[in-house]
Design a protein around this motif. Structure first.
Motif, short mmCIF file in Angstrom:
data_model
loop_
_atom_site.label_atom_id
_atom_site.label_comp_id
_atom_site.label_asym_id
_atom_site.label_seq_id
_atom_site.Cartn_x
_atom_site.Cartn_y
_atom_site.Cartn_z
N ASP A 246 9.92 12.64 -7.91
CA ASP A 246 9.94 11.62 -6.63
C ASP A 246 8.81 10.44 -7.19
OD1 ASP A 246 10.16 9.94 -4.46
OD2 ASP A 246 9.89 11.67 -3.09
N TYR A 247 9.30 9.37 -7.28
CA TYR A 247 8.49 8.03 -7.56
C TYR A 247 8.46 7.17 -6.39
CZ TYR A 247 6.78 3.77 -9.53
OH TYR A 247 6.26 2.46 -9.91
N ARG A 248 7.32 6.71 -6.00
CA ARG A 248 7.11 5.71 -4.91
C ARG A 248 6.09 4.46 -5.22
NH1 ARG A 248 5.20 10.57 -0.88
NH2 ARG A 248 7.29 12.02 -1.25
N GLU A 249 6.49 3.19 -4.67
CA GLU A 249 5.55 2.13 -4.85
C GLU A 249 5.24 1.77 -3.54
OE1 GLU A 249 7.25 -0.97 -7.24
OE2 GLU A 249 7.31 0.35 -9.17
N TYR A 250 4.13 1.40 -3.32
CA TYR A 250 3.28 0.76 -1.98
C TYR A 250 2.86 -0.48 -2.39
CZ TYR A 250 3.93 5.42 -0.26
OH TYR A 250 4.39 6.90 -0.05
N THR A 251 2.91 -1.48 -1.35
CA THR A 251 2.16 -2.77 -1.59
C THR A 251 0.87 -2.63 -0.75
OG1 THR A 251 3.53 -3.65 0.48
CG2 THR A 251 4.49 -3.73 -1.84
N GLU A 252 0.40 -3.82 -0.64
CA GLU A 252 -1.16 -3.82 0.04
C GLU A 252 -0.84 -3.60 1.57
OE1 GLU A 252 -4.05 -4.16 -0.63
OE2 GLU A 252 -4.17 -4.96 -2.69
N THR A 253 0.41 -3.97 2.01
CA THR A 253 0.32 -3.77 3.54
C THR A 253 1.45 -3.01 4.05
OG1 THR A 253 2.05 -5.76 3.48
CG2 THR A 253 -0.22 -6.29 3.91
N SER A 254 2.13 -2.24 3.14
CA SER A 254 3.33 -1.37 3.50
C SER A 254 2.78 0.09 3.85
CB SER A 254 4.39 -1.27 2.23
OG SER A 254 3.71 -0.63 1.24
N GLU A 255 3.05 0.55 4.81
CA GLU A 255 2.81 1.86 5.31
C GLU A 255 3.68 2.85 4.63
OE1 GLU A 255 2.49 2.34 9.42
OE2 GLU A 255 1.13 0.58 9.71
N TRP A 257 6.73 3.24 1.53
CA TRP A 257 6.98 2.78 0.07
C TRP A 257 7.85 1.66 0.03
CZ3 TRP A 257 12.28 3.35 0.03
CH2 TRP A 257 12.79 4.61 0.85
N SER A 258 7.59 0.82 -0.71
CA SER A 258 8.52 -0.45 -0.78
C SER A 258 9.69 -0.11 -1.88
CB SER A 258 7.66 -1.57 -1.21
OG SER A 258 7.11 -1.15 -2.43
N HIS A 259 9.44 0.79 -2.86
CA HIS A 259 10.40 1.06 -3.97
C HIS A 259 10.44 2.72 -4.11
CE1 HIS A 259 13.16 0.39 -7.21
NE2 HIS A 259 12.57 1.18 -7.85
N ARG A 260 11.43 3.29 -4.33
CA ARG A 260 11.44 4.65 -4.67
C ARG A 260 12.71 4.95 -5.46
NH1 ARG A 260 12.48 9.46 -0.21
NH2 ARG A 260 11.41 11.10 -1.29
#
Length: 610
Positions: A246-255, A257-260
């Motif tokens: 599993d791979y997850r990306e988060y942005t500064e404001t996202s609670e 993940w923004s991409h998975r």
């Protein structure tokens, strides 16, 4: 005369571990000693002390006279060599220190971390019932599955991924994946003789296909299936049904993940495909250079290699077949590589490089032949080199148990960024300008995390004794405060912000004059604060309120307790026992997994009413 803490500080300069355990020995040799001996040996080593007791963060003498000391040592050496008591003696005379303080004896047992080939270390004759490890709450008895995993790790000559899977053959291989592997291998090793082999022979050479010499059975190995297998074949009940990545990306404001990228059945889901889907997204965290070398474009830094090495390490050192999967989280300020299993070498050995004990040797070989990772060492030195060149904060490792998980954290924040310099100037003022480069580096690291001598050895290329000298100087000057004793001493920034220290240079003298009145007022305020602080001890209500307020701001998004502890400069144990329960009780925080309080991935966020 030195205080007892100073005396212990001198005695504890040699142990590698920061874990301490104090034992009462008035009634004879404590039977619980061997449980702690087993726990330390099976985890990261530790120090057991007779003759001292700890009470409310103070160290007090726990008297042992000469006759009792001699008796205790004789009992120790008799029992440690008795296999009815413990299965293996790990200690020598050099690991035991007997010292005098106020005419009483202090006995220090430096229990080393057992080599992976010697684990498990257990009490009595039955490893399934007498094996212990060390956790946050002290020693705990291992489960049978944990003991079996230690035995499996100890047998390094039979790698976990070499296991033959019955009734699995070439039909379970995704041919497109294998062809892509051949292409990658031809680029990295264009003259390699294995490139001319057919698929079966190539897989045999790689360790992905095996013929059992005893039975004559043949088929895919665990490594072959995981690296090149079809999704349905991997998840079959006879294959690796618990496998997942599993791979997850988060942005500064996202609670959330923004991409998975995860194994959802829409792609083959094998390790090769996962690696090349994830690697470019991870490496995009590092600016890509443009330069020519011998008329060839060079578009990668050593930090790109560091990320590649970290991803390979995460894959080849994982324990497959458990309910825990490989998870990689990319945050704006860090990358976290998480894999099931515990480390087979110490953290120091990992980051120093040169020593490789690999859990999945066939997978390691497969990646090395396509230029991803090598078999020369742990890879930690490659990771450190790239991160130093980028001037990032030092990578670090965290281990957790039940379930067993290793996390490698690569911070993406510069040690001496403008933001960091500004924070140091705000906190300490012009006094920073008088410090040398190494001292400033240490303070910069302490802004984000508690530091130890061991961590700094990876960042500052000087002897550990010189690092200790700098750390003690920073403590004397009021920049740092220390907690603990020996090489386990932890340092953090002083909590007081220096309002009276104004940065003054030749262009600011006139402005400084205008601020003279304010400085006088600030000094008066500081005196009042100092009087109050003299009456308020560390851990008081004021300090507790400050920690709670910092957490409420920091936890505007989901945060792990370990991240919270680093942010506020406290231990995770302190937060777990004193802060988080109170904040939960008062509805200041909420759990991400409210029905499973001890969930290994538990995170916290400030509640709407908090």
């Amino acid at each position: 005369m030195d205080t007892l803490k100073d005396h212990l500080e001198t005695l504890l300069t040699s142990p590698e571990s920061s874990v301490l355990e104090f034992k009462h020995a008035h009634g004879g040799f404590p039977g619980s000693f061997w449980e702690t001996y087993s726990a330390f040996a099976n985890t990261n080593g530790g120090v057991i002390i007779f003759g001292v007791k700890e009470k409310k963060d103070e160290y007090l003498i726990d008297p042992i006279d000469d006759d009792l000391a001699e008796k205790l040592l004789k009992i120790f050496w008799r029992q440690v060599r008795n296999k009815d008591v413990v299965n293996l003696c790990l200690m020598s005379n050099d690991d035991i220190v007997v010292s005098k303080f106020e005419d009483k004896n202090i006995i220090i047992f430096n229990v080393p971390r057992a080599p992976v080939t010697d684990r498990p270390i257990y009490v009595g004759k039955d490893p399934l019932s007498g094996c212990f490890r060390r956790g946050h709450e002290g020693d705990y008895r291992c489960t049978p599955s944990e003991v079996r995993q230690m035995f499996a790790d100890a047998n390094i000559y039979v790698p976990a991924d070499s296991r033959l899977l019955e009734n699995y053959g070439l039909d379970d291989i995704d041919i497109e994946t294998l062809n892509q592997y051949r292409q990658r291998m031809s680029v990295a090793n264009p003259d390699h003789v294995w490139l001319s082999l057919d698929n079966k022979r190539l897989l045999q050479k790689l360790g992905g296909y095996r013929i059992d010499r005893k039975t004559g059975n043949e088929g895919l190995t665990v490594a072959g299936l995981l690296m090149f297998g079809k999704w349905d074949s991997i998840k079959d009940v006879d294959g690796m049904p618990n496998y997942g990545v599993d791979y997850r990306e988060y942005t500064e404001t996202s609670e959330r993940w923004s991409h998975r990228i995860f194994t959802d059945g829409s792609w083959e889901g094998n390790l090769f495909q996962f690696f090349y889907k994830v690697l470019p997204r991870l490496q995009s965290s590092i600016d890509t250079p443009f330069r020519l070398e011998h008329n060839t474009r060079i578009d990668q830094k050593n930090a790109h290699k560091s990320i590649r090495e970290a991803l390979v390490n995460c894959i080849i050192h994982a324990v497959y077949g458990t309910n825990v999967r490989i998870v990689i989280n990319k945050f704006p300020d860090k990358i976290v590589f998480s894999n099931p299993g515990l480390m087979l070498v110490s953290k120091q050995q990992f980051f120093s490089g040169g020593q490789s004990v690999c859990r999945n040797q066939a997978l390691q070989r497969m990646f090395s032949l396509i230029g991803a990772g090598d078999q020369a060492g742990s890879g930690g030195d490659v990771i450190m080199q790239g991160w130093r060149e980028e001037n990032f904060r030092t990578p670090y490792i965290e281990e957790s148990v039940r379930p067993d998980i290793v996390e490698l954290i690569l911070p993406l924040e510069s040690v001496l960024s403008e933001k960091t310099r500004g924070e140091l100037l705000k906190r300490f003022g012009y006094k920073i300008n008088k410090l040398d480069h190494n001292a400033i580096i240490i303070l910069a690291l302490a802004l984000y995390d508690n530091i130890t001598n061991e961590k700094l050895q990876y960042v500052i290329d000087i002897h550990r004794a010189d690092i200790t000298y700098i750390l003690r100087g920073l403590c004397r000057e009021g920049f740092l405060v220390s907690e603990g004793i020996g090489r386990g001493t932890c340092y953090k920034l002083t909590s007081t912000m220096s309002n009276s220290n104004i940065i003054i240079d030749s262009d600011e003298r006139s402005e400084a004059k205008d601020k003279a009145k304010d400085k006088v007022k600030d000094k008066v305020k500081d005196k009042v604060k100092d009087k109050v602080k003299d009456k308020v001890k560390d851990g008081s209500l004021r300090d507790k309120d400050k920690v709670i307020n910092e957490i409420k701001v920091y936890c505007s998004v989901w945060r792990k307790s370990s991240d919270m502890a680093r942010h506020v400069g406290k231990t995770q144990q302190y937060l777990s026992r004193s802060i988080i329960p109170e904040m939960l009780k008062k509805d200041m925080l909420i759990r991400e997994f409210p029905d499973v309080p001890n969930h290994p991935a538990q995170r916290y966020k400030v509640s709407p009413q908090g």
